[in-house]
Write a protein that holds these residues in place. Structure first.
Motif, PDB file in Angstrom:
ATOM      1  N   GLN A   1       0.820  -1.201   0.000  1.00  0.00           N
ATOM      2  CA  GLN A   1       0.000   0.000   0.000  1.00  0.00           C
ATOM      3  C   GLN A   1       0.862   1.263   0.000  1.00  0.00           C
ATOM      4  O   GLN A   1       0.610   2.204  -0.755  1.00  0.00           O
ATOM      5  N   ASN A   2       1.901   1.281   0.840  1.00  0.00           N
ATOM      6  CA  ASN A   2       2.794   2.438   0.922  1.00  0.00           C
ATOM      7  C   ASN A   2       4.191   1.980   1.329  1.00  0.00           C
ATOM      8  O   ASN A   2       4.351   0.982   2.044  1.00  0.00           O
ATOM      9  N   VAL A   3       5.175   2.739   0.880  1.00  0.00           N
ATOM     10  CA  VAL A   3       6.556   2.565   1.329  1.00  0.00           C
ATOM     11  C   VAL A   3       7.059   3.930   1.762  1.00  0.00           C
ATOM     12  O   VAL A   3       7.060   4.885   0.976  1.00  0.00           O
ATOM     13  N   PHE A   4       7.484   4.057   3.015  1.00  0.00           N
ATOM     14  CA  PHE A   4       7.947   5.333   3.553  1.00  0.00           C
ATOM     15  C   PHE A   4       9.454   5.254   3.793  1.00  0.00           C
ATOM     16  O   PHE A   4       9.917   4.467   4.617  1.00  0.00           O
ATOM     17  N   ALA A   5      10.198   6.076   3.044  1.00  0.00           N
ATOM     18  CA  ALA A   5      11.656   6.075   3.174  1.00  0.00           C
ATOM     19  C   ALA A   5      12.204   7.475   3.004  1.00  0.00           C
ATOM     20  O   ALA A   5      13.218   7.690   2.348  1.00  0.00           O
TER      21      ALA A   5
ATOM     22  N   GLU B   1      10.349  -0.363  18.169  1.00  0.00           N
ATOM     23  CA  GLU B   1      11.145   0.392  17.206  1.00  0.00           C
ATOM     24  C   GLU B   1      10.312   0.816  15.999  1.00  0.00           C
ATOM     25  O   GLU B   1      10.499   1.903  15.462  1.00  0.00           O
ATOM     26  N   LEU B   2       9.388  -0.043  15.583  1.00  0.00           N
ATOM     27  CA  LEU B   2       8.511   0.305  14.472  1.00  0.00           C
ATOM     28  C   LEU B   2       7.581   1.455  14.859  1.00  0.00           C
ATOM     29  O   LEU B   2       7.379   2.401  14.081  1.00  0.00           O
ATOM     30  N   VAL B   3       7.026   1.395  16.049  1.00  0.00           N
ATOM     31  CA  VAL B   3       6.145   2.472  16.532  1.00  0.00           C
ATOM     32  C   VAL B   3       6.899   3.793  16.564  1.00  0.00           C
ATOM     33  O   VAL B   3       6.395   4.842  16.121  1.00  0.00           O
ATOM     34  N   LEU B   4       8.123   3.759  17.087  1.00  0.00           N
ATOM     35  CA  LEU B   4       8.902   4.992  17.206  1.00  0.00           C
ATOM     36  C   LEU B   4       9.238   5.561  15.826  1.00  0.00           C
ATOM     37  O   LEU B   4       9.180   6.775  15.624  1.00  0.00           O
ATOM     38  N   GLU B   5       9.573   4.696  14.873  1.00  0.00           N
ATOM     39  CA  GLU B   5       9.871   5.183  13.527  1.00  0.00           C
ATOM     40  C   GLU B   5       8.631   5.812  12.902  1.00  0.00           C
ATOM     41  O   GLU B   5       8.713   6.841  12.219  1.00  0.00           O
ATOM     42  N   ASP B   6       7.485   5.222  13.147  1.00  0.00           N
ATOM     43  CA  ASP B   6       6.222   5.787  12.665  1.00  0.00           C
ATOM     44  C   ASP B   6       6.006   7.179  13.262  1.00  0.00           C
ATOM     45  O   ASP B   6       5.608   8.122  12.557  1.00  0.00           O
TER      46      ASP B   6
ATOM     47  N   GLU C   1       5.824  10.982  11.591  1.00  0.00           N
ATOM     48  CA  GLU C   1       4.704  11.873  11.870  1.00  0.00           C
ATOM     49  C   GLU C   1       5.203  13.210  12.428  1.00  0.00           C
ATOM     50  O   GLU C   1       4.680  14.277  12.094  1.00  0.00           O
ATOM     51  N   THR C   2       6.233  13.149  13.276  1.00  0.00           N
ATOM     52  CA  THR C   2       6.821  14.381  13.805  1.00  0.00           C
ATOM     53  C   THR C   2       7.392  15.234  12.683  1.00  0.00           C
ATOM     54  O   THR C   2       7.203  16.459  12.658  1.00  0.00           O
ATOM     55  N   THR C   3       8.078  14.613  11.747  1.00  0.00           N
ATOM     56  CA  THR C   3       8.643  15.336  10.603  1.00  0.00           C
ATOM     57  C   THR C   3       7.540  16.021   9.802  1.00  0.00           C
ATOM     58  O   THR C   3       7.674  17.187   9.402  1.00  0.00           O
ATOM     59  N   ARG C   4       6.461  15.293   9.582  1.00  0.00           N
ATOM     60  CA  ARG C   4       5.337  15.857   8.819  1.00  0.00           C
ATOM     61  C   ARG C   4       4.720  17.044   9.549  1.00  0.00           C
ATOM     62  O   ARG C   4       4.449  18.098   8.943  1.00  0.00           O
ATOM     63  N   MET C   5       4.519  16.924  10.855  1.00  0.00           N
ATOM     64  CA  MET C   5       3.879  17.994  11.622  1.00  0.00           C
ATOM     65  C   MET C   5       4.792  19.221  11.741  1.00  0.00           C
ATOM     66  O   MET C   5       4.322  20.367  11.718  1.00  0.00           O
ATOM     67  N   MET C   6       6.098  19.006  11.848  1.00  0.00           N
ATOM     68  CA  MET C   6       7.035  20.136  11.882  1.00  0.00           C
ATOM     69  C   MET C   6       7.022  20.887  10.553  1.00  0.00           C
ATOM     70  O   MET C   6       7.112  22.123  10.517  1.00  0.00           O
TER      71      MET C   6
ATOM     72  N   MET D   1       1.577  14.513  21.063  1.00  0.00           N
ATOM     73  CA  MET D   1       1.690  13.213  20.421  1.00  0.00           C
ATOM     74  C   MET D   1       2.925  12.462  20.908  1.00  0.00           C
ATOM     75  O   MET D   1       2.858  11.263  21.221  1.00  0.00           O
ATOM     76  N   LEU D   2       4.040  13.162  21.047  1.00  0.00           N
ATOM     77  CA  LEU D   2       5.270  12.515  21.482  1.00  0.00           C
ATOM     78  C   LEU D   2       5.220  12.118  22.956  1.00  0.00           C
ATOM     79  O   LEU D   2       5.834  11.122  23.354  1.00  0.00           O
ATOM     80  N   GLU D   3       4.508  12.891  23.769  1.00  0.00           N
ATOM     81  CA  GLU D   3       4.382  12.547  25.190  1.00  0.00           C
ATOM     82  C   GLU D   3       3.647  11.223  25.376  1.00  0.00           C
ATOM     83  O   GLU D   3       3.821  10.542  26.398  1.00  0.00           O
TER      84      GLU D   3
END
Length: 515
Positions: free
Chosen positions: A255-259, A341-346, A350-355, A380-382
């Motif tokens: 469905q998607n590849v995020f890199a 680790e997968l959750v944190l990468e996700d 998301e942090t990059t997108r919101m910034m 979200m990060l908290e």
């Protein structure tokens, strides 16, 4: 081990064992059709004796503004660090720009004589004129394009500027091809959008904020990466698999590849996606999140869902790794949580997108809305909980980045002077999964490698006393061997052991299918 496994007493890697692949995901998924995430993790393995030679073109701003606050003198000091770190396998060229650009030094192999000559050239620079970044970038590209010997060598551009381009057109319109361009902005008046755009136009380039009083630190850590390239032209292909379950054919779908913003190509016939990462440094990591659709099945069964294949170049030779298959057990009682680790990468994505959304709002003079977006990002990060120390360190850096950007949005003037550049440097670093200097705050070190950490300390000491000798890149290798003499050998053994395990697993699957 390869026939060149030990050269001059320095252990090295087999050509096929230079990138460590790991896939992290849940082991089970429900029987019904479901969305499924997996994290593909790639890490450059340690190698000491056979690094490719580096061809670096430094592009230096010598416009009139560089004469203010002794910026040019500090740039000269930082350049001396770069010159002295290079070894005989490396080559260096110096290009300057003001109203026009000049190649002051051809691409020269590093020897004692050439180091002395290049230092004299740099020490003789004077500041005068306008800022034509476009001309400097074009000449740098010409220097690399005119090389007679380029196969298997690392080519890169390091471009430094303190001002706004006011001559020669927009440098973001210059096509840079596959050459990584690392840009550095320093002072209060540089054009962060232009420098960031130049870096983004290249594959693997970064935009860094350099502290005027300690330019060597930013340049040194970029150099640390270029001097530790372990593979070139790294490509990763994710292929969904179609398998038989009894009499039924099960087709998995990507469905998607995020890199990040690395180039992606899709094969419509197979549904596979290929990501082109370019060069990878020793101990540098790339992460890919793969989102799949798993079709419904009627009963508990283990199915192969997708396949990961990598290829890269070593010394100009194309190396293809053995494809690795990822399996998922379909179960009516699947309740497993996503791996940490997968959750944190996700959340990092998301942090990059919101910034970025906050920066877009601030650029549109909606500073209050931008700050509110960052408050949402903090909330979200908290909510993210991690237990493993490396993950906690990453989470702490993410929180600090968001807090710092929010601080830089306290007024329109502060945002214009500090905030926009900080936001852009963060975005590029995250999109490339590569370290970029974010100023003088050392709590913002994400994506670093061991060599970068070492060069950070060396650069600090050099700025305090530029006359004191510094270790060469070859000296750095010797020190690393003393600290970890069996590192590459351990990597080689791990590679062959993993290959043997995969072969046994494949044999077991064949036996299961025939029984």
């Amino acid at each position: 081990m390869s026939k060149n496994a030990c050269i001059l007493g320095k252990p090295t890697l087999p050509e096929r064992g230079r990138v460590k692949e790991t896939t992290i995901s849940k082991k089970e998924a429900p029987l019904e059709e479901t969305n499924f995430k997996a994290l593909v993790k790639l890490e450059g393995e340690r190698s000491y004796s056979d690094r490719p030679g580096v061809d670096i073109v430094t592009v230096l701003d010598v416009s009139g503004s560089m004469g203010d606050d002794q910026k040019l003198e500090k740039l000269k000091t930082a350049m001396q660090f770069v010159i002295r770190k290079l070894s005989s396998v490396d080559r260096l060229s110096v290009v300057t720009f003001a109203n026009r650009a000049s190649r002051l030094c051809a691409l020269r192999q590093i020897t004692n004589d050439s180091q002395s000559d290049i230092e004299k050239i740099v020490k003789g620079l004077v500041a005068n004129g306008g800022t034509n970044i476009t001309a400097g970038l074009q000449i740098a590209l010409q220097v690399l394009n005119d090389r007679r010997l380029s196969e298997g060598r690392v080519g890169a551009i390091m471009l430094m500027s303190d001002g706004v381009q006011n001559d020669g057109g927009d440098a973001r319109n210059v096509a840079v091809g596959n050459v990584p361009v690392h840009t550095f902005g320093f002072g209060k008046d540089y054009d962060s959008a232009v420098l960031n755009g130049i870096a983004n136009n290249s594959n693997g380039g970064t935009f860094s904020i350099a502290d005027v009083d300690n330019l060597s630190v930013a340049f040194a850590q970029c150099l640390a990466g270029l001097l530790t390239v372990v593979v070139q032209d790294l490509k990763v292909t994710i292929k969904p698999l179609t398998v038989k379950v009894g009499t039924e054919t099960i087709a998995h779908k990507i469905q998607n590849v995020f890199a990040g913003n690395y180039p992606q190509t899709k094969d419509e016939a197979t549904g596979s996606v290929t990501v082109s990462f370019g060069d990878l440094y020793v101990k540098e990591i790339r992460k890919i999140i793969v989102e799949l659709i798993l079709p419904a099945v009627e009963k508990r069964v283990a199915t192969r869902s997708f396949q990961v294949s990598i290829q890269y170049s070593v010394g100009g030779r194309l190396i293809a790794g053995s494809p690795k298959t990822v399996s998922v057990t379909r179960s009516g009682t699947a309740t497993e949580q996503e791996p940490e680790e997968l959750v944190l990468e996700d959340k990092r994505l998301e942090t990059t997108r919101m910034m970025k959304e906050a920066r877009d709002l601030a650029d549109g003079d909606k500073l209050d809305d931008a700050k509110e977006k960052l408050v949402d990002t903090q909330s979200m990060l908290e909510d993210v909980e991690v237990e493993e120390e490396p993950n906690q360190q990453t989470l702490d850096v993410l929180k600090t980045q968001v807090q710092t950007l929010k601080k830089f949005m306290r007024s329109p003037q502060v945002y214009k002077t500090l905030g926009r550049a900080f936001a852009l440097a963060c975005e590029t670093s995250h999109n490339r999964q590569r370290f970029a200097s974010l100023g003088e705050d050392e709590n913002l070190r994400l994506f670093t490698t061991p060599r970068m950490d070492a060069y950070l300390e060396q650069a600090k000491a050099f700025d305090e006393d530029p006359e004191k000798p510094i270790p060469s890149a070859d000296d750095d290798v010797k020190e690393e061997i003393e600290k970890d003499p069996i590192g590459p050998i351990a990597s080689s053994l791990s590679f062959y052991l993993q290959t043997a395990i995969e072969a046994l697993q494949a044999m077991q699957e064949i036996l299961n299918a025939s029984s």
